[in-house]
Design a protein around this motif. Sequence first.
Motif, PDB file in Angstrom:
ATOM      1  N   VAL A 120      -7.709 -37.229  59.065  1.00  0.00           N
ATOM      2  CA  VAL A 120      -7.031 -36.099  58.410  1.00  0.00           C
ATOM      3  C   VAL A 120      -8.037 -35.227  57.673  1.00  0.00           C
ATOM      4  O   VAL A 120      -7.985 -33.995  57.738  1.00  0.00           O
ATOM      5  CB  VAL A 120      -5.939 -36.605  57.451  1.00  0.00           C
ATOM      6  CG1 VAL A 120      -5.469 -35.492  56.510  1.00  0.00           C
ATOM      7  CG2 VAL A 120      -4.755 -37.147  58.243  1.00  0.00           C
ATOM      8  N   VAL A 121      -8.980 -35.857  56.977  1.00  0.00           N
ATOM      9  CA  VAL A 121     -10.002 -35.085  56.260  1.00  0.00           C
ATOM     10  C   VAL A 121     -10.815 -34.260  57.249  1.00  0.00           C
ATOM     11  O   VAL A 121     -11.100 -33.073  57.023  1.00  0.00           O
ATOM     12  CB  VAL A 121     -10.921 -36.013  55.444  1.00  0.00           C
ATOM     13  CG1 VAL A 121     -12.038 -35.208  54.775  1.00  0.00           C
ATOM     14  CG2 VAL A 121     -10.124 -36.743  54.386  1.00  0.00           C
ATOM     15  N   ARG A 122     -11.164 -34.857  58.395  1.00  0.00           N
ATOM     16  CA  ARG A 122     -11.945 -34.124  59.400  1.00  0.00           C
ATOM     17  C   ARG A 122     -11.112 -33.027  60.062  1.00  0.00           C
ATOM     18  O   ARG A 122     -11.642 -32.017  60.498  1.00  0.00           O
ATOM     19  CB  ARG A 122     -12.496 -35.085  60.453  1.00  0.00           C
ATOM     20  CG  ARG A 122     -13.509 -36.077  59.900  1.00  0.00           C
ATOM     21  CD  ARG A 122     -14.194 -36.823  61.027  1.00  0.00           C
ATOM     22  NE  ARG A 122     -15.037 -35.931  61.803  1.00  0.00           N
ATOM     23  CZ  ARG A 122     -16.320 -35.671  61.541  1.00  0.00           C
ATOM     24  NH1 ARG A 122     -16.891 -36.224  60.488  1.00  0.00           N
ATOM     25  NH2 ARG A 122     -17.013 -34.867  62.312  1.00  0.00           N
ATOM     26  N   ASP A 123      -9.794 -33.235  60.158  1.00  0.00           N
ATOM     27  CA  ASP A 123      -8.927 -32.196  60.725  1.00  0.00           C
ATOM     28  C   ASP A 123      -8.898 -30.945  59.855  1.00  0.00           C
ATOM     29  O   ASP A 123      -8.854 -29.823  60.365  1.00  0.00           O
ATOM     30  CB  ASP A 123      -7.488 -32.715  60.860  1.00  0.00           C
ATOM     31  CG  ASP A 123      -7.337 -33.749  61.959  1.00  0.00           C
ATOM     32  OD1 ASP A 123      -8.213 -33.818  62.829  1.00  0.00           O
ATOM     33  OD2 ASP A 123      -6.334 -34.490  61.931  1.00  0.00           O
ATOM     34  N   LEU A 124      -8.910 -31.138  58.540  1.00  0.00           N
ATOM     35  CA  LEU A 124      -8.656 -30.039  57.613  1.00  0.00           C
ATOM     36  C   LEU A 124      -9.907 -29.404  57.031  1.00  0.00           C
ATOM     37  O   LEU A 124      -9.856 -28.254  56.588  1.00  0.00           O
ATOM     38  CB  LEU A 124      -7.771 -30.538  56.457  1.00  0.00           C
ATOM     39  CG  LEU A 124      -6.382 -31.070  56.848  1.00  0.00           C
ATOM     40  CD1 LEU A 124      -5.656 -31.598  55.618  1.00  0.00           C
ATOM     41  CD2 LEU A 124      -5.565 -29.974  57.524  1.00  0.00           C
ATOM     42  N   PHE A 125     -11.024 -30.137  57.000  1.00  0.00           N
ATOM     43  CA  PHE A 125     -12.205 -29.639  56.290  1.00  0.00           C
ATOM     44  C   PHE A 125     -13.467 -29.902  57.106  1.00  0.00           C
ATOM     45  O   PHE A 125     -13.503 -30.781  57.959  1.00  0.00           O
ATOM     46  CB  PHE A 125     -12.346 -30.330  54.923  1.00  0.00           C
ATOM     47  CG  PHE A 125     -11.175 -30.132  54.016  1.00  0.00           C
ATOM     48  CD1 PHE A 125     -11.071 -29.007  53.213  1.00  0.00           C
ATOM     49  CD2 PHE A 125     -10.163 -31.077  53.982  1.00  0.00           C
ATOM     50  CE1 PHE A 125      -9.977 -28.826  52.389  1.00  0.00           C
ATOM     51  CE2 PHE A 125      -9.065 -30.902  53.153  1.00  0.00           C
ATOM     52  CZ  PHE A 125      -8.975 -29.772  52.357  1.00  0.00           C
ATOM     53  N   SER A 126     -14.505 -29.140  56.797  1.00  0.00           N
ATOM     54  CA  SER A 126     -15.821 -29.352  57.392  1.00  0.00           C
ATOM     55  C   SER A 126     -16.886 -28.918  56.405  1.00  0.00           C
ATOM     56  O   SER A 126     -16.589 -28.240  55.416  1.00  0.00           O
ATOM     57  CB  SER A 126     -15.965 -28.565  58.702  1.00  0.00           C
ATOM     58  OG  SER A 126     -15.859 -27.178  58.445  1.00  0.00           O
ATOM     59  N   GLY A 127     -18.126 -29.337  56.663  1.00  0.00           N
ATOM     60  CA  GLY A 127     -19.248 -28.904  55.842  1.00  0.00           C
ATOM     61  C   GLY A 127     -19.099 -29.235  54.368  1.00  0.00           C
ATOM     62  O   GLY A 127     -18.695 -30.339  53.989  1.00  0.00           O
ATOM     63  N   ALA A 128     -19.412 -28.257  53.510  1.00  0.00           N
ATOM     64  CA  ALA A 128     -19.392 -28.483  52.064  1.00  0.00           C
ATOM     65  C   ALA A 128     -17.995 -28.809  51.562  1.00  0.00           C
ATOM     66  O   ALA A 128     -17.828 -29.627  50.654  1.00  0.00           O
ATOM     67  CB  ALA A 128     -19.932 -27.251  51.349  1.00  0.00           C
ATOM     68  N   ALA A 129     -16.968 -28.175  52.139  1.00  0.00           N
ATOM     69  CA  ALA A 129     -15.602 -28.455  51.717  1.00  0.00           C
ATOM     70  C   ALA A 129     -15.232 -29.906  52.017  1.00  0.00           C
ATOM     71  O   ALA A 129     -14.563 -30.574  51.216  1.00  0.00           O
ATOM     72  CB  ALA A 129     -14.630 -27.505  52.413  1.00  0.00           C
ATOM     73  N   PHE A 130     -15.666 -30.397  53.186  1.00  0.00           N
ATOM     74  CA  PHE A 130     -15.449 -31.794  53.535  1.00  0.00           C
ATOM     75  C   PHE A 130     -16.108 -32.706  52.492  1.00  0.00           C
ATOM     76  O   PHE A 130     -15.506 -33.678  52.020  1.00  0.00           O
ATOM     77  CB  PHE A 130     -16.031 -32.057  54.921  1.00  0.00           C
ATOM     78  CG  PHE A 130     -15.955 -33.495  55.380  1.00  0.00           C
ATOM     79  CD1 PHE A 130     -14.893 -33.926  56.146  1.00  0.00           C
ATOM     80  CD2 PHE A 130     -16.955 -34.396  55.050  1.00  0.00           C
ATOM     81  CE1 PHE A 130     -14.820 -35.248  56.571  1.00  0.00           C
ATOM     82  CE2 PHE A 130     -16.899 -35.711  55.466  1.00  0.00           C
ATOM     83  CZ  PHE A 130     -15.821 -36.138  56.232  1.00  0.00           C
ATOM     84  N   ALA A 131     -17.350 -32.398  52.149  1.00  0.00           N
ATOM     85  CA  ALA A 131     -18.089 -33.225  51.198  1.00  0.00           C
ATOM     86  C   ALA A 131     -17.425 -33.248  49.830  1.00  0.00           C
ATOM     87  O   ALA A 131     -17.296 -34.295  49.203  1.00  0.00           O
ATOM     88  CB  ALA A 131     -19.522 -32.719  51.075  1.00  0.00           C
TER      89      ALA A 131
END
Length: 407
Positions: A120-131
């Motif tokens: 779910v985290v990978r679906d919604l965010f990437s890069g700095a936002a993911f971190a």
Amino acid sequence: MSRGQQLRLVLVLGSLIAIGPLTIDMYLPALPAITADLETTSAAVQLTLTGTLAGLALGQLLIGPLSDAVGRRLPLLAGIALHILASLLCVVAPTVQVVGVLRVLQGLGVAATSVVAMAVVRDLFSGAAFARLFSRLMLVMGAAPILAPTLGSGLLRWSDWRGVFVALAVFGLLLVVVAAVGLQETLPAERRRRGGVAAIGRDYRALLRDRTFVGLVLVAGLAMAALFAYVAGSSFVFQERYGLDEQQFGLAFGAGAVGLITATQLNVRLLRRYTPQRILVTALAVGTAAGLVLLSFAATGFGGLAAVLASLWVVLAAAGLAMPNAPALALSRHGEAAGTAAALLGAVQFGVGALAAPLVGVLGTGSVAMAAVVAGGMAVALVVLLTVVRPARLAEVEPVAVAVAAH
């Protein structure tokens, strides 16, 4: 996504991931009591922990690709339901063999929460936002390994070991409500993977042919093995060897978990100054040295419980630095099959961890057995990093959103 929505998502995902450490750790103070009540051996009871980890490993291999194909919510809800059923059956299990089988089913159910939360985290965010989001998520779920043995110890004051499984079933029921109400589907139909079993097989073959990826995954698994050797042996060592009661054991175990989680949070700051490759090599070197010191203290009795706890704390802190960076470096190599790569990574981590628990039991319930497997896990991880991955190949890995990619 607003800050309020992100906070709600963190709380939901943190609750889902928390059931994993609770399922693994909450019954640890009861292991000696289970041994006596079911009239079995400590090695047989430790195999029930192995069953949970084996279920987690197998479940991730199955549920990761499944969630890529059918979406996130259905596998998640089905996994939690399986966990609830297995927990309730543990309450009435008549033998340690039955408990072992049911713990495998618990692990299969818990695998769904871990895989889906990460996906779910990978679906919604990437890069700095993911971190940034994952950093907040680590803070929410970090308390679970600390609280689990203490909660288990508290339950044992008014219930026997079966009451722990009642509590796990109740928590599972709450999670069903949380997941059904608070988590929407994050993988639309047009982004789902097609091709069936053949496509999944191709993805796994490509991953297994990547020497650097395989080496880093093995490093992550061996660091996890050192952690689970501690998990499997600590209740017997602290309670039977050093005479701690169930409540004191919960506090001692929590102190080790604090070291582990503090290190994972310190990793975020260290990555501002150092590469993940450098942190990983240093962490494994320090962990190996501390593991050998731990083994010497356990073998000689020098320094007593305080020396064992201090050296264990350093080993666990080193593992807390290694476990975020090895997986993040591995996953950065296969963004096109991130879900399958994450599933393979999780399966190896918990699969190798599952081997550590019975190894401790075979060697004995003393502090030397636990210390030998803890030290061995860290030492072999360092050897694999230097000989399989190799420093030159490691330097070429380009990390993506690695700052907090720990679980």
